[in-house]
Enzyme design. Structure first.
Site, mmCIF file in Angstrom:
data_model
loop_
_atom_site.group_PDB
_atom_site.id
_atom_site.type_symbol
_atom_site.label_atom_id
_atom_site.label_comp_id
_atom_site.label_asym_id
_atom_site.label_seq_id
_atom_site.Cartn_x
_atom_site.Cartn_y
_atom_site.Cartn_z
ATOM 1 C CE LYS A 191 -1.580 3.205 2.426
ATOM 2 N NZ LYS A 191 -1.411 4.308 1.735
ATOM 3 C CD GLU A 208 12.755 0.315 10.034
ATOM 4 O OE1 GLU A 208 13.296 1.310 10.550
ATOM 5 O OE2 GLU A 208 13.133 -0.493 9.765
ATOM 6 C CB CYS A 211 12.963 8.793 8.638
ATOM 7 S SG CYS A 211 14.417 7.265 7.916
ATOM 8 C CD GLU A 233 9.579 12.769 11.547
ATOM 9 O OE1 GLU A 233 8.753 12.430 11.577
ATOM 10 O OE2 GLU A 233 10.616 12.099 11.214
HETATM 11 P P1 NAP Z 1 2.371 8.923 7.364
HETATM 12 O O1 NAP Z 1 1.196 9.908 6.795
HETATM 13 O O2 NAP Z 1 2.388 7.827 8.723
HETATM 14 O O3 NAP Z 1 2.020 7.447 6.718
HETATM 15 C C1 NAP Z 1 2.852 6.306 6.083
HETATM 16 C C2 NAP Z 1 1.830 5.343 5.107
HETATM 17 O O4 NAP Z 1 0.567 4.608 6.236
HETATM 18 C C3 NAP Z 1 0.778 6.018 4.225
HETATM 19 O O5 NAP Z 1 1.252 4.636 2.438
HETATM 20 C C4 NAP Z 1 -0.001 6.523 5.144
HETATM 21 O O6 NAP Z 1 -1.002 6.155 3.715
HETATM 22 C C5 NAP Z 1 -0.371 5.022 5.623
HETATM 23 N N1 NAP Z 1 -1.558 5.116 7.087
HETATM 24 C C6 NAP Z 1 -2.256 6.435 7.315
HETATM 25 N N2 NAP Z 1 -2.611 6.105 8.296
HETATM 26 C C7 NAP Z 1 -3.089 4.858 8.222
HETATM 27 C C8 NAP Z 1 -3.997 4.158 8.943
HETATM 28 N N3 NAP Z 1 -4.487 3.929 9.858
HETATM 29 N N4 NAP Z 1 -3.662 2.721 9.101
HETATM 30 C C9 NAP Z 1 -2.167 1.862 7.934
HETATM 31 N N5 NAP Z 1 -1.866 3.100 7.735
HETATM 32 C C10 NAP Z 1 -1.872 3.920 7.269
HETATM 33 O O7 NAP Z 1 3.648 9.197 6.681
HETATM 34 P P2 NAP Z 1 4.398 9.848 5.982
HETATM 35 O O8 NAP Z 1 3.997 10.965 5.965
HETATM 36 O O9 NAP Z 1 3.812 9.254 4.489
HETATM 37 O O10 NAP Z 1 6.310 9.372 6.256
HETATM 38 C C11 NAP Z 1 6.920 9.801 6.465
HETATM 39 C C12 NAP Z 1 6.952 9.514 8.094
HETATM 40 O O11 NAP Z 1 8.268 8.834 7.447
HETATM 41 C C13 NAP Z 1 7.686 10.687 9.070
HETATM 42 O O12 NAP Z 1 7.554 10.086 10.166
HETATM 43 C C14 NAP Z 1 9.327 9.426 9.153
HETATM 44 O O13 NAP Z 1 9.986 9.886 9.959
HETATM 45 C C15 NAP Z 1 8.841 8.244 8.783
HETATM 46 N N6 NAP Z 1 9.788 7.510 7.653
HETATM 47 C C16 NAP Z 1 10.687 7.025 8.879
HETATM 48 C C17 NAP Z 1 11.317 5.505 7.605
HETATM 49 C C18 NAP Z 1 12.373 4.431 9.078
HETATM 50 O O14 NAP Z 1 13.649 4.262 8.286
HETATM 51 N N7 NAP Z 1 12.216 4.297 10.269
HETATM 52 C C19 NAP Z 1 11.900 6.002 6.580
HETATM 53 C C20 NAP Z 1 10.877 6.756 6.101
HETATM 54 C C21 NAP Z 1 10.556 7.743 6.275
HETATM 55 P P3 NAP Z 1 -1.122 7.168 2.614
HETATM 56 O O15 NAP Z 1 -0.356 8.529 2.631
HETATM 57 O O16 NAP Z 1 -1.980 6.992 1.867
HETATM 58 O O17 NAP Z 1 -1.952 8.335 3.898
#
Ligand code: NAP
Length: 503
Positions: free
Chosen positions: A194, A269, A303, A401
């Site tokens: 997804k 992650e 991240c 963040e």
């Molecule tokens: P996010 O808003 O948490 O979304 C991540 C994924 O989760 C997206 O595909 C999102 O879908 C989905 N999602 C949202 N609500 C959900 C739910 N209730 N159930 C299941 N899935 C759901 O994160 P983001 O804004 O895309 O990414 C940025 C974040 O990722 C930052 O905090 C960054 O630090 C973190 N990150 C961490 C790593 C690591 O290796 N630790 C690597 C990269 C990024 P939609 O987008 O379609 O809503």
């Protein structure tokens, strides 16, 4: 941009890459593309121009159910029966096919998430390297024999976990998908992906490339859609044995709790607010170069970015002067122009970063550079590289963040003070130390609360080096052989031997 692997979906994606907005038949189940069962779509936007790139299927629970069912069938079909050597060969073929599409994938990534073309090309190379590394391990993971004494034979086998779900973020769409998909496939699992709603295109292309490269139908399925719909359905689906989630702490908590209801194995992650400690004895040029890379690569949407610069007071002004001078040479431009920084991924992310900047100023931080939309870029979600000094450690910019090109500087006088500042937040993803004193560097590495500690550089690692967080930054490790273990489970087989009279 053409290649022998092209198909109808790839043709559509190529048209997207050349500037026409299309509806991409974008749910990929059992080797075929289809629309969402609801018939609904959503738009994916080019963040450099704010124009619609494509309309993509808005998958929901019914689509996830079809994808998980297809993945389950593939697990018990040809993929499940394949020898590890053949799996290795299939994944190496896929790696070559991705390489054959590198130019298209890089362009789609740049259009969809805004990063400079050469950064996208690097991400594609990274995805190929990840796949090859994991393919190489497909036939090298094995169990052990367990000594239970003369009356038994006991051994373990490593068996595939089952159907796996992969929920990915928008900052490295292809890279994050491949980071978990490659080990899952190498382990013999099947997958439902997804992608983030902002950046679905390269994941769709990947599924189609896999189909044309001969990966059996149902092994890689993609359901595009929104997190609360498709993502939540995947997390809850009873046929899915494991979820790997890469994203924010906030969503990670929801996914972890939901996955717990169906007792899935979970890798989370999550985010970070990562400290880089710069001691007075550091090579300042190297420290500045690391802070520029760590703070501004991918427009700070990383991240593991070095968003907190904790600098020894005696050199702080000299360090910041050089940092600001370097930051002001960076050129921000649309991703297709291939300069240093692209835009942020979305209007929402742009709003969030500008809010953080406004909050920092309101809390008394001093703007040394940036904090504005770069002059001349009236369209697109651009923010200039930003450096704050005099940041209150209790303020929002110091604790949350930002996920944009914004770094904050803090002063310290003693090593203890530096470590206390570094460890003060609930995050624990990465941390770094800049010093010429190896004893001090290793003492700091011991004391820093982080999944990875980098010394005299930033973004040190590769496909072989495990990565992951502690504290609120997540649980589980990806990359390296540790990453493959996420997708294998141990089966123990015990045999009671017939007692034999040897007298
Ligand atoms: P996010 O808003 O948490 O979304 C991540 C994924 O989760 C997206 O595909 C999102 O879908 C989905 N999602 C949202 N609500 C959900 C739910 N209730 N159930 C299941 N899935 C759901 O994160 P983001 O804004 O895309 O990414 C940025 C974040 O990722 C930052 O905090 C960054 O630090 C973190 N990150 C961490 C790593 C690591 O290796 N630790 C690597 C990269 C990024 P939609 O987008 O379609 O809503």
């Amino acid at each position: 941009m053409s290649s022998s692997w092209s198909s109808a979906v790839m043709t559509t994606l190529m048209e997207v890459a050349t500037g026409e907005a299309h509806t991409v038949p974008s749910i990929h189940i059992a080797g075929a593309e289809r629309a969402a069962q609801s018939g609904e779509t959503f738009a994916t936007i080019d963040p450099s121009s704010e124009k619609i790139l494509a309309h993509v299927a808005r998958g929901g629970a019914a689509d996830v159910d079809a994808a998980a069912t297809a993945a389950r069938e593939a697990l018990h079909g040809p993929w499940g029966r394949m020898s590890p050597q053949d799996r290795h060969a299939a994944l190496m073929t896929l790696a070559a096919a991705i390489e054959g599409h590198a130019e298209l994938l890089a362009r789609l990534e740049t259009l969809d998430c805004g990063k400079p073309l050469s950064a996208s090309a690097g991400d594609v190379r990274g995805a190929v390297a990840t796949l090859r590394y994991n393919a190489g391990a497909a036939d090298k993971m094995h169990g052990i024999s367990v000594p239970l004494g003369p009356d038994f034979v006991d051994f373990t086998e490593l068996v595939p976990l089952g159907v796996t779900g992969h929920i990915t973020p928008w900052n490295f769409p292809l890279g994050m998908a491949m980071r978990s998909l490659a080990p899952a496939l190498a382990a013999g699992c099947t997958a439902v992906l997804k992608p983030a709603e902002q950046t679905p295109l390269t994941t769709l292309a990947l599924a189609d490339i896999a189909r044309t490269a001969g990966i059996p139908p149902g092994v890689i399925n993609v359901v595009t859609g929104l997190g609360e719909e498709a993502g939540a359905a995947l997390t809850a689906h009873p046929l899915v044995s494991g979820i790997t989630f890469t994203g924010s702490v906030e969503t990670g908590r929801i996914v972890g709790a939901e996955a717990g209801r169906t007792l899935k194995s979970v890798v989370l992650e999550l985010g970070g607010k990562n400290p880089m400690i710069v001691f007075a004895d550091a090579d300042l040029d190297r420290a500045v170069a690391a802070a520029i890379e760590g703070g501004f690569d991918n427009t700070g949407q990383v991240c593991s970015s070095s968003s907190r610069l904790i600098v020894e007071r005696s050199i702080k002004d000299a360090f910041l002067e050089r940092l600001v001078a370097r930051a002001e040479t960076l050129v921000t431009a649309p991703g297709v122009d291939d300069r240093d920084l692209g835009p942020l991924v979305s209007a929402e992310q742009h709003g969030k970063v500008m809010d953080h900047i406004a909050a920092a100023r309101a809390d008394g931080a001093r703007t040394l550079t940036g904090g504005i939309r770069p002059p001349g870029l009236d369209k697109g979600y651009f923010v200039a590289p930003t450096v704050f000094d005099a940041v209150d450690p209790q303020s929002r910019i110091a604790r949350e963040e930002t996920f944009g090109p914004v770094v904050s500087a803090f002063a310290f006088d003693t090593e203890e003070e530096a470590i206390a500042l570094a460890n003060a937040l609930p995050f624990g993803l990465n941390a770094g130390v800049m010093t010429r004193d190896i004893d001090r560097a290793l003492a700091c590495a011991r004391d820093l609360e982080a999944g990875s500690v980098w010394i005299n550089g930033w973004f040190i690692g590769g496909v072989q080096a495990p990565t992951g967080g502690i504290k609120d930054s997540g649980t589980g490790r990806e990359r390296g052989l540790a990453g493959i273990m996420n997708y294998l489970t141990i089966k123990n087989i015990g045999i009671a031997l017939q007692k034999r009279d040897t007298g």
